[in-house]
Design a protein around this motif. Sequence first.
Motif, PDB file in Angstrom:
ATOM      1  N   LEU A   1      79.909 -21.390  75.350  1.00  0.00           N
ATOM      2  CA  LEU A   1      80.048 -20.089  75.994  1.00  0.00           C
ATOM      3  C   LEU A   1      79.003 -19.125  75.444  1.00  0.00           C
ATOM      4  N   HIS A   2      78.661 -18.138  76.253  1.00  0.00           N
ATOM      5  CA  HIS A   2      77.715 -17.107  75.832  1.00  0.00           C
ATOM      6  C   HIS A   2      78.307 -15.742  76.191  1.00  0.00           C
ATOM      7  N   CYS A   3      79.398 -15.388  75.524  1.00  0.00           N
ATOM      8  CA  CYS A   3      80.082 -14.112  75.765  1.00  0.00           C
ATOM      9  C   CYS A   3      79.166 -12.971  75.328  1.00  0.00           C
ATOM     10  N   TYR A   4      78.965 -11.995  76.198  1.00  0.00           N
ATOM     11  CA  TYR A   4      77.995 -10.951  75.886  1.00  0.00           C
ATOM     12  C   TYR A   4      78.458 -10.030  74.770  1.00  0.00           C
ATOM     13  N   TRP A   5      79.725 -10.094  74.360  1.00  0.00           N
ATOM     14  CA  TRP A   5      80.233  -9.275  73.278  1.00  0.00           C
ATOM     15  C   TRP A   5      80.370 -10.070  71.977  1.00  0.00           C
ATOM     16  N   CYS A   6      79.912 -11.298  71.929  1.00  0.00           N
ATOM     17  CA  CYS A   6      80.147 -12.197  70.795  1.00  0.00           C
ATOM     18  C   CYS A   6      79.774 -11.537  69.465  1.00  0.00           C
ATOM     19  N   SER A   7      80.671 -11.625  68.484  1.00  0.00           N
ATOM     20  CA  SER A   7      80.418 -11.028  67.176  1.00  0.00           C
ATOM     21  C   SER A   7      79.768 -12.012  66.206  1.00  0.00           C
ATOM     22  N   ASN A   8      79.611 -13.265  66.634  1.00  0.00           N
ATOM     23  CA  ASN A   8      78.967 -14.271  65.792  1.00  0.00           C
ATOM     24  C   ASN A   8      77.849 -14.970  66.571  1.00  0.00           C
ATOM     25  N   PRO A   9      76.759 -14.261  66.882  1.00  0.00           N
ATOM     26  CA  PRO A   9      75.700 -14.889  67.673  1.00  0.00           C
ATOM     27  C   PRO A   9      75.052 -16.070  66.973  1.00  0.00           C
ATOM     28  N   GLU A  10      75.148 -16.103  65.646  1.00  0.00           N
ATOM     29  CA  GLU A  10      74.580 -17.234  64.907  1.00  0.00           C
ATOM     30  C   GLU A  10      75.407 -18.510  65.085  1.00  0.00           C
ATOM     31  N   SER A  11      76.551 -18.387  65.746  1.00  0.00           N
ATOM     32  CA  SER A  11      77.410 -19.556  65.967  1.00  0.00           C
ATOM     33  C   SER A  11      77.062 -20.308  67.245  1.00  0.00           C
ATOM     34  N   ILE A  12      76.269 -19.732  68.120  1.00  0.00           N
ATOM     35  CA  ILE A  12      76.091 -20.298  69.454  1.00  0.00           C
ATOM     36  C   ILE A  12      75.267 -21.576  69.423  1.00  0.00           C
ATOM     37  N   HIS A  13      74.129 -21.531  68.757  1.00  0.00           N
ATOM     38  CA  HIS A  13      73.241 -22.695  68.745  1.00  0.00           C
ATOM     39  C   HIS A  13      73.577 -23.613  67.570  1.00  0.00           C
ATOM     40  N   MET A  14      73.449 -24.903  67.791  1.00  0.00           N
ATOM     41  CA  MET A  14      73.834 -25.872  66.774  1.00  0.00           C
ATOM     42  C   MET A  14      72.862 -25.911  65.599  1.00  0.00           C
ATOM     43  N   GLN A  15      71.575 -25.663  65.852  1.00  0.00           N
ATOM     44  CA  GLN A  15      70.601 -25.793  64.784  1.00  0.00           C
ATOM     45  C   GLN A  15      70.660 -24.607  63.826  1.00  0.00           C
TER      46      GLN A  15
ATOM     47  N   HIS B   1      85.165  -5.077  68.638  1.00  0.00           N
ATOM     48  CA  HIS B   1      84.530  -4.298  67.568  1.00  0.00           C
ATOM     49  C   HIS B   1      83.033  -4.614  67.552  1.00  0.00           C
ATOM     50  N   ARG B   2      82.282  -3.787  66.846  1.00  0.00           N
ATOM     51  CA  ARG B   2      80.825  -3.905  66.828  1.00  0.00           C
ATOM     52  C   ARG B   2      80.317  -4.489  65.509  1.00  0.00           C
ATOM     53  N   LEU B   3      81.172  -5.179  64.762  1.00  0.00           N
ATOM     54  CA  LEU B   3      80.808  -5.617  63.420  1.00  0.00           C
ATOM     55  C   LEU B   3      79.681  -6.653  63.427  1.00  0.00           C
ATOM     56  N   GLY B   4      79.483  -7.334  64.543  1.00  0.00           N
ATOM     57  CA  GLY B   4      78.434  -8.348  64.584  1.00  0.00           C
ATOM     58  C   GLY B   4      77.116  -7.859  65.140  1.00  0.00           C
ATOM     59  N   GLU B   5      77.016  -6.557  65.435  1.00  0.00           N
ATOM     60  CA  GLU B   5      75.833  -6.034  66.116  1.00  0.00           C
ATOM     61  C   GLU B   5      74.554  -6.270  65.319  1.00  0.00           C
ATOM     62  N   SER B   6      74.616  -6.090  64.003  1.00  0.00           N
ATOM     63  CA  SER B   6      73.413  -6.227  63.186  1.00  0.00           C
ATOM     64  C   SER B   6      72.870  -7.654  63.194  1.00  0.00           C
ATOM     65  N   LYS B   7      73.737  -8.624  63.450  1.00  0.00           N
ATOM     66  CA  LYS B   7      73.286 -10.015  63.449  1.00  0.00           C
ATOM     67  C   LYS B   7      72.294 -10.292  64.574  1.00  0.00           C
TER      68      LYS B   7
END
Length: 318
Positions: free
Chosen positions: A36-50, A269-275
């Motif tokens: 999934l690619h939820c546009y609000w995701c707080s863990n963008p570093e979780s999306i790609h496997m590498q 929440h916006r806690l993942g924005e800086s990532k």
Amino acid sequence: MKLDPENEAMVFDVQGFSVHDGPGSRTLVFFKGCPLHCYWCSNPESIHMQRQIMYKRSKCDKCHACIDRHICPYDAISADGPDSYIKIDRSKCLHCEDMPCADGCYHDALGIAGKVYTLDELVNRVERDSRYWGDGGGVTVGGGEIAQQYRFVANFLRRLHEMGIHTAVETSSMGPWEHLSKIYENVDWAFNDLKQMDPAKHKAATGKSNRVILENLRHIADLAHEGKLRQIIRIPVIVGYNDDDENIDATAEFVKSIGTKEINLLPYHRLGESKYEELDVEYEGKDLQTPSNELMEHIAERIRRAGLTCYVGSDTPF
């Protein structure tokens, strides 16, 4: 980087002392990879496997030692001038396994999201926390989406159960049931996301229809009815996307239809924005607002009037 799917996994974080992700104090294990690619995701570093480089500009003093010392074997790091922040050509990073730039940064401005664990290594890592769990504590696994590395996750949870450790999962349930079913052989508590009931709206926001998710939630509910686990549906409340009465009522009716009794509302929440900045990725949720307490209570009351138990935020049953 090719992994042994039975014995190796890509993990992006291990956190201790959590009290919001299952009973007691818990250790959380976050696996990389999500369909999934939820546009609000707080863990963008979780999306790609590498593995990925995270660049914290707040820690960078623009010394450019990472460039001058030629730390990167692929020359992926550059700068526009002596007083400029560095730039990373991330297409070149895809070829790098060791990522020496992170260890070579004098100021810890460069870090790595993603670490390979063997099964024994991860079991030993979480077992170190066991003295702090207290009564009913244990391990909660999430992501990303754990179905992406289901072989390892299933083996990991089996090992934990063999050791008498309480297990919980946090999952979007996006994956083939034949894969998820192996995971659920050793799960005590299941926290299952349900973002949107309308298939078209779900696909527009996440990239995927919710058809498979709804089917899997029914399967997990069946396991709960058999007394094998406890299922709690979690709704991430996104203002303007899924907070309308129509969607909330439809969600409550679906949850009732599968025989599940509990819903936990999680305010955006916006806690993942800086990532996103650290990954050089645009944050599509930058205009989203955190739902007000009044809105959260309004949604909770509609769910309760439907005959379900509803918890708001950290007001959970544990």
